[in-house]
Design a protein around this motif. Structure first.
Motif, PDB file in Angstrom:
ATOM      1  N   LEU A  64      46.687  43.370  36.110  1.00  0.00           N
ATOM      2  CA  LEU A  64      46.621  42.610  37.162  1.00  0.00           C
ATOM      3  C   LEU A  64      45.314  41.533  37.314  1.00  0.00           C
ATOM      4  O   LEU A  64      44.286  42.747  37.342  1.00  0.00           O
ATOM      5  CB  LEU A  64      46.087  44.558  37.730  1.00  0.00           C
ATOM      6  N   ASP A  65      45.643  40.679  37.660  1.00  0.00           N
ATOM      7  CA  ASP A  65      43.938  39.812  37.415  1.00  0.00           C
ATOM      8  C   ASP A  65      43.945  40.220  38.767  1.00  0.00           C
ATOM      9  O   ASP A  65      43.757  40.702  39.956  1.00  0.00           O
ATOM     10  CB  ASP A  65      44.440  39.011  37.050  1.00  0.00           C
ATOM     11  N   GLU A  66      42.139  40.090  39.068  1.00  0.00           N
ATOM     12  CA  GLU A  66      41.239  39.420  40.056  1.00  0.00           C
ATOM     13  C   GLU A  66      41.927  41.273  41.922  1.00  0.00           C
ATOM     14  O   GLU A  66      41.779  40.634  42.639  1.00  0.00           O
ATOM     15  CB  GLU A  66      41.620  38.614  41.349  1.00  0.00           C
ATOM     16  N   LEU A  67      42.160  41.895  40.972  1.00  0.00           N
ATOM     17  CA  LEU A  67      41.712  43.564  42.144  1.00  0.00           C
ATOM     18  C   LEU A  67      40.521  43.162  42.852  1.00  0.00           C
ATOM     19  O   LEU A  67      39.522  43.151  42.266  1.00  0.00           O
ATOM     20  CB  LEU A  67      42.510  44.324  41.468  1.00  0.00           C
TER      21      LEU A  67
ATOM     22  N   LYS B 231      36.701  37.861  32.624  1.00  0.00           N
ATOM     23  CA  LYS B 231      37.872  38.461  32.585  1.00  0.00           C
ATOM     24  C   LYS B 231      38.985  37.793  32.165  1.00  0.00           C
ATOM     25  O   LYS B 231      39.866  38.894  31.880  1.00  0.00           O
ATOM     26  CB  LYS B 231      37.897  39.337  33.914  1.00  0.00           C
ATOM     27  N   THR B 232      39.537  37.465  33.135  1.00  0.00           N
ATOM     28  CA  THR B 232      41.062  36.384  32.642  1.00  0.00           C
ATOM     29  C   THR B 232      41.376  35.797  31.554  1.00  0.00           C
ATOM     30  O   THR B 232      42.382  36.008  31.401  1.00  0.00           O
ATOM     31  CB  THR B 232      41.373  35.462  34.337  1.00  0.00           C
ATOM     32  N   HIS B 233      40.043  35.234  31.233  1.00  0.00           N
ATOM     33  CA  HIS B 233      40.268  34.297  29.581  1.00  0.00           C
ATOM     34  C   HIS B 233      40.650  36.171  28.564  1.00  0.00           C
ATOM     35  O   HIS B 233      41.542  35.894  28.795  1.00  0.00           O
ATOM     36  CB  HIS B 233      39.078  33.551  29.505  1.00  0.00           C
TER      37      HIS B 233
HETATM   38 MG    MG Z   1      39.838  35.649  37.130  1.00  0.00          MG
END
Ligand code: MG
Ligand code: ADP
Length: 258
Positions: free
Chosen positions: A169-172, A115-117
């Motif tokens: 918005l990462d890691e909600l 996801k973050t990538h």
């Molecule tokens: Mg991540």
């Protein structure tokens, strides 16, 4: 060949903010002379260098301003590792059209599923297109808003974030918010709704968002605004790191047994 520098040239170029002209005028003049290029070609070549340099500096500024935790690209993403994954939808997002449409995107999946990538790579693609992007975790955003509110600067802070065309918005869902944090996140989402684009990554299916918002109504309102114009993509359940380690472990075993 070193040429005599026309009087005032470098000062004038500096004043006009034309660094590529200042750097390359002499070399390009030599080339033009060798190739018997016209004055017009000479001017066009220098202008082209200036425009390219300016574009590269703008992209570098955009990437720096986005504050990605690490730089990741779509080229480095192994789509074959996740065959169930909708690659076309990602490539469509990478065109940046969704940002023009003020639409959103949600990447939903387990830990380590990329996801973050992907969020970073999509943000980078938008920066390459000259768009203003800001990457931060949901917890960082909430903390920034809580601090701003305490200092009586909330509206200025919201204004600041609304300047970006795309907020990632990462890691909600990784860290629950208290009521104040949840309310502020809600204010933020309401503020950017249909004016800016959000790209949210989360490990929580929508049905569980009330766990981070402490309030089913607030969670529903946030989901409603985010999902109203959104591409929602599942990144799968298995960690890429785990799969990758198993794959490499498997290969090592073959080597030792062979
Ligand atoms: Mg991540
Ligand atoms: P998440 O944010 O979903 O927890 P990450 O994006 O941080 O997962 O991925 C974990 C690590 O695995 C990162 O180093 C990322 O670059 C890598 N990774 C995950 N999926 C892929 C993939 N399909 N191809 C290449 N690298 C991947």
């Amino acid at each position: 060949m070193s040429r005599p520098e026309p009087v005032h040239l470098l000062n004038d170029l500096r004043e006009l903010k034309l660094p590529a002209f200042a750097e390359h005028w002499s070399r390009v003049a030599d080339e033009a002379q060798r190739n018997r290029g016209s004055h017009a070609d000479y001017l066009a070549d220098l202008a082209h260098l200036e425009v390219n340099g300016r574009r590269e500096r703008r992209i570098a500024r955009r990437i720096k301003e986005a504050r990605f935790p690490i730089l990741k690209t779509l080229d480095a993403f192994d789509f074959a590792a996740q065959p169930e994954f909708d690659k076309d939808a990602i490539l469509e997002l990478a065109t940046g059209d969704f940002v023009d449409d003020r639409a959103n995107a949600v990447l939903l999946g387990g830990v380590g599923t990329g996801k973050t990538h992907l969020a970073t790579a999509l943000g980078m693609a938008c920066c390459q297109q000259g768009r203003r992007v800001r990457f931060l975790t949901a917890a960082e955003l909430t903390n920034a808003l809580v601090e701003a509110k305490a200092a009586d600067r909330l509206s200025r802070k919201l204004e600041h974030f609304a300047r970006f065309e795309l907020v990632i918005l990462d890691e909600l869902g990784y860290v629950p918010f208290d009521r104040v944090g949840a309310d502020l996140l809600f204010s933020f989402v309401t503020r950017v709704y249909e004016r800016r684009s959000l790209l949210v990554t989360t490990n929580l299916p929508f049905g569980r968002w009330s766990e981070v918002f402490h309030d089913v109504t607030a969670a529903a309102a946030v989901i409603d605004r985010i999902v109203h114009h959104a591409t929602v993509l599942q990144t799968g359940g298995d960690s890429y790191r785990l799969k990758d380690a198993k794959r490499r472990g498997g290969r090592r075993q073959e080597v030792t047994s062979g």
